[in-house]
Scaffold this motif. Structure first.
Motif, PDB file in Angstrom:
ATOM      1  N   ARG A   1      26.801  42.618  52.445  1.00  0.00           N
ATOM      2  CA  ARG A   1      27.682  43.612  51.823  1.00  0.00           C
ATOM      3  C   ARG A   1      29.032  43.018  51.441  1.00  0.00           C
ATOM      4  NH1 ARG A   1      28.250  49.799  53.024  1.00  0.00           N
ATOM      5  NH2 ARG A   1      29.908  50.253  51.547  1.00  0.00           N
ATOM      6  N   ASP A   2      29.596  42.158  52.306  1.00  0.00           N
ATOM      7  CA  ASP A   2      30.899  41.565  52.001  1.00  0.00           C
ATOM      8  C   ASP A   2      30.856  40.787  50.696  1.00  0.00           C
ATOM      9  OD1 ASP A   2      32.012  42.655  54.273  1.00  0.00           O
ATOM     10  OD2 ASP A   2      31.794  40.833  55.469  1.00  0.00           O
ATOM     11  N   ALA A   3      29.828  39.975  50.531  1.00  0.00           N
ATOM     12  CA  ALA A   3      29.688  39.193  49.298  1.00  0.00           C
ATOM     13  C   ALA A   3      29.537  40.120  48.099  1.00  0.00           C
ATOM     14  CB  ALA A   3      28.486  38.249  49.402  1.00  0.00           C
ATOM     15  N   ALA A   4      28.739  41.169  48.250  1.00  0.00           N
ATOM     16  CA  ALA A   4      28.518  42.107  47.144  1.00  0.00           C
ATOM     17  C   ALA A   4      29.817  42.807  46.757  1.00  0.00           C
ATOM     18  CB  ALA A   4      27.450  43.122  47.527  1.00  0.00           C
ATOM     19  N   GLU A   5      30.612  43.197  47.750  1.00  0.00           N
ATOM     20  CA  GLU A   5      31.876  43.859  47.449  1.00  0.00           C
ATOM     21  C   GLU A   5      32.854  42.911  46.756  1.00  0.00           C
ATOM     22  OE1 GLU A   5      32.961  45.562  51.214  1.00  0.00           O
ATOM     23  OE2 GLU A   5      31.823  47.401  50.806  1.00  0.00           O
ATOM     24  N   GLU A   6      32.848  41.643  47.161  1.00  0.00           N
ATOM     25  CA  GLU A   6      33.712  40.651  46.499  1.00  0.00           C
ATOM     26  C   GLU A   6      33.288  40.455  45.043  1.00  0.00           C
ATOM     27  OE1 GLU A   6      34.010  37.015  48.726  1.00  0.00           O
ATOM     28  OE2 GLU A   6      34.513  38.094  50.562  1.00  0.00           O
ATOM     29  N   VAL A   7      31.987  40.374  44.803  1.00  0.00           N
ATOM     30  CA  VAL A   7      31.473  40.232  43.436  1.00  0.00           C
ATOM     31  C   VAL A   7      31.847  41.461  42.616  1.00  0.00           C
ATOM     32  CG1 VAL A   7      29.356  40.195  42.052  1.00  0.00           C
ATOM     33  CG2 VAL A   7      29.635  38.608  43.959  1.00  0.00           C
ATOM     34  N   LEU A   8      31.704  42.633  43.213  1.00  0.00           N
ATOM     35  CA  LEU A   8      32.038  43.880  42.532  1.00  0.00           C
ATOM     36  C   LEU A   8      33.494  43.875  42.059  1.00  0.00           C
ATOM     37  CD1 LEU A   8      30.558  46.563  41.929  1.00  0.00           C
ATOM     38  CD2 LEU A   8      31.576  47.455  44.010  1.00  0.00           C
ATOM     39  N   GLU A   9      34.387  43.392  42.910  1.00  0.00           N
ATOM     40  CA  GLU A   9      35.802  43.318  42.548  1.00  0.00           C
ATOM     41  C   GLU A   9      36.068  42.247  41.497  1.00  0.00           C
ATOM     42  OE1 GLU A   9      38.519  42.960  45.810  1.00  0.00           O
ATOM     43  OE2 GLU A   9      37.482  44.508  46.964  1.00  0.00           O
ATOM     44  N   ALA A  10      35.424  41.105  41.627  1.00  0.00           N
ATOM     45  CA  ALA A  10      35.725  39.952  40.766  1.00  0.00           C
ATOM     46  C   ALA A  10      35.072  40.015  39.392  1.00  0.00           C
ATOM     47  CB  ALA A  10      35.301  38.659  41.475  1.00  0.00           C
ATOM     48  N   ILE A  11      33.963  40.701  39.272  1.00  0.00           N
ATOM     49  CA  ILE A  11      33.213  40.646  38.020  1.00  0.00           C
ATOM     50  C   ILE A  11      33.979  41.280  36.853  1.00  0.00           C
ATOM     51  CG2 ILE A  11      31.845  42.765  38.287  1.00  0.00           C
ATOM     52  CD1 ILE A  11      29.457  40.988  37.263  1.00  0.00           C
ATOM     53  N   GLY A  12      34.731  42.315  37.133  1.00  0.00           N
ATOM     54  CA  GLY A  12      35.506  42.954  36.067  1.00  0.00           C
ATOM     55  C   GLY A  12      36.557  42.022  35.500  1.00  0.00           C
ATOM     56  N   ASP A  13      37.247  41.300  36.388  1.00  0.00           N
ATOM     57  CA  ASP A  13      38.267  40.352  35.941  1.00  0.00           C
ATOM     58  C   ASP A  13      37.650  39.187  35.191  1.00  0.00           C
ATOM     59  OD1 ASP A  13      40.238  41.895  37.120  1.00  0.00           O
ATOM     60  OD2 ASP A  13      40.243  40.735  38.982  1.00  0.00           O
ATOM     61  N   ARG A  14      36.533  38.705  35.681  1.00  0.00           N
ATOM     62  CA  ARG A  14      35.902  37.526  35.086  1.00  0.00           C
ATOM     63  C   ARG A  14      35.255  37.813  33.731  1.00  0.00           C
ATOM     64  NH1 ARG A  14      32.905  32.910  36.933  1.00  0.00           N
ATOM     65  NH2 ARG A  14      32.320  31.815  35.046  1.00  0.00           N
ATOM     66  N   PHE A  15      34.556  38.944  33.642  1.00  0.00           N
ATOM     67  CA  PHE A  15      33.761  39.216  32.446  1.00  0.00           C
ATOM     68  C   PHE A  15      34.251  40.403  31.628  1.00  0.00           C
ATOM     69  CE2 PHE A  15      30.880  36.943  35.311  1.00  0.00           C
ATOM     70  CZ  PHE A  15      30.459  35.924  34.480  1.00  0.00           C
ATOM     71  N   GLY A  16      35.229  41.138  32.139  1.00  0.00           N
ATOM     72  CA  GLY A  16      35.754  42.279  31.401  1.00  0.00           C
ATOM     73  C   GLY A  16      34.706  43.339  31.116  1.00  0.00           C
ATOM     74  N   VAL A  17      33.875  43.649  32.116  1.00  0.00           N
ATOM     75  CA  VAL A  17      32.834  44.658  31.915  1.00  0.00           C
ATOM     76  C   VAL A  17      33.467  46.025  31.696  1.00  0.00           C
ATOM     77  CG1 VAL A  17      31.041  43.406  33.175  1.00  0.00           C
ATOM     78  CG2 VAL A  17      32.513  44.974  34.400  1.00  0.00           C
ATOM     79  N   ASP A  18      32.888  46.805  30.796  1.00  0.00           N
ATOM     80  CA  ASP A  18      33.421  48.121  30.459  1.00  0.00           C
ATOM     81  C   ASP A  18      33.048  49.174  31.492  1.00  0.00           C
ATOM     82  OD1 ASP A  18      34.582  47.130  28.134  1.00  0.00           O
ATOM     83  OD2 ASP A  18      32.770  47.498  26.959  1.00  0.00           O
ATOM     84  N   ASP A  19      31.782  49.210  31.869  1.00  0.00           N
ATOM     85  CA  ASP A  19      31.312  50.193  32.846  1.00  0.00           C
ATOM     86  C   ASP A  19      31.444  49.620  34.244  1.00  0.00           C
ATOM     87  OD1 ASP A  19      30.562  51.988  30.840  1.00  0.00           O
ATOM     88  OD2 ASP A  19      28.571  51.092  30.667  1.00  0.00           O
ATOM     89  N   GLU A  20      31.815  50.481  35.179  1.00  0.00           N
ATOM     90  CA  GLU A  20      31.947  50.062  36.574  1.00  0.00           C
ATOM     91  C   GLU A  20      30.577  49.654  37.111  1.00  0.00           C
ATOM     92  OE1 GLU A  20      33.822  49.195  40.096  1.00  0.00           O
ATOM     93  OE2 GLU A  20      34.811  49.888  38.276  1.00  0.00           O
ATOM     94  N   PRO A  21      30.435  48.408  37.600  1.00  0.00           N
ATOM     95  CA  PRO A  21      29.154  47.997  38.207  1.00  0.00           C
ATOM     96  C   PRO A  21      28.868  48.859  39.442  1.00  0.00           C
ATOM     97  CG  PRO A  21      30.539  46.102  37.763  1.00  0.00           C
ATOM     98  CD  PRO A  21      31.396  47.313  37.574  1.00  0.00           C
ATOM     99  N   ARG A  22      27.601  48.980  39.780  1.00  0.00           N
ATOM    100  CA  ARG A  22      27.192  49.760  40.952  1.00  0.00           C
ATOM    101  C   ARG A  22      26.783  48.831  42.081  1.00  0.00           C
ATOM    102  NH1 ARG A  22      23.043  52.661  37.510  1.00  0.00           N
ATOM    103  NH2 ARG A  22      21.890  51.084  38.581  1.00  0.00           N
ATOM    104  N   LEU A  23      27.101  49.253  43.296  1.00  0.00           N
ATOM    105  CA  LEU A  23      26.699  48.541  44.501  1.00  0.00           C
ATOM    106  C   LEU A  23      25.535  49.299  45.117  1.00  0.00           C
ATOM    107  CD1 LEU A  23      27.409  46.257  46.510  1.00  0.00           C
ATOM    108  CD2 LEU A  23      28.886  47.902  47.665  1.00  0.00           C
ATOM    109  N   VAL A  24      24.423  48.585  45.377  1.00  0.00           N
ATOM    110  CA  VAL A  24      23.214  49.222  45.897  1.00  0.00           C
ATOM    111  C   VAL A  24      22.688  48.401  47.057  1.00  0.00           C
ATOM    112  CG1 VAL A  24      20.850  49.929  45.320  1.00  0.00           C
ATOM    113  CG2 VAL A  24      22.644  50.053  43.576  1.00  0.00           C
ATOM    114  N   ARG A  25      22.329  49.085  48.152  1.00  0.00           N
ATOM    115  CA  ARG A  25      21.698  48.406  49.288  1.00  0.00           C
ATOM    116  C   ARG A  25      20.194  48.425  49.065  1.00  0.00           C
ATOM    117  NH1 ARG A  25      19.163  49.911  54.001  1.00  0.00           N
ATOM    118  NH2 ARG A  25      19.347  48.426  55.689  1.00  0.00           N
TER     119      ARG A  25
END
Length: 83
Positions: free
Chosen positions: A15-39
């Motif tokens: 989960r920690d890695a997934a949450e870090e990716v969730l935060e970083a992906i917007g800055d890195r790739f400028g995604v328009d839609d909020e990515p979803r976190l799924v277990r």
């Protein structure tokens, strides 16, 4: 311009890695839609520790490079699931 159903699924080991990716992906790739976190519990496993975490990124314009996403998520020992 046509709209597609492109979706990238990034698989992370915890989960920690997934949450870090969730935060970083917007800055890195400028995604328009909020990515979803799924277990994603592994088959036959009841323990919460035995789960993968997924970050689902919608890419309706197919503008994200799969190779760049592969490199990005590898920094967290993750991978991009092939469709």
């Amino acid at each position: 311009m046509a709209v597609s159903d492109v979706r990238h699924v990034l698989v992370l080991p915890d989960r920690d890695a997934a949450e870090e990716v969730l935060e970083a992906i917007g800055d890195r790739f400028g995604v328009d839609d909020e990515p979803r976190l799924v277990r994603d519990a592994l088959a036959g496993e009841d323990d919460a520790e035995d789960a993968q975490w997924l970050v689902v990124v919608e890419d309706p314009e197919a503008r994200l490079s799969p190779a760049e996403l592969d490199d990005f998520v590898a920094g967290w020992d993750g991978w991009r699931e092939e469709p």
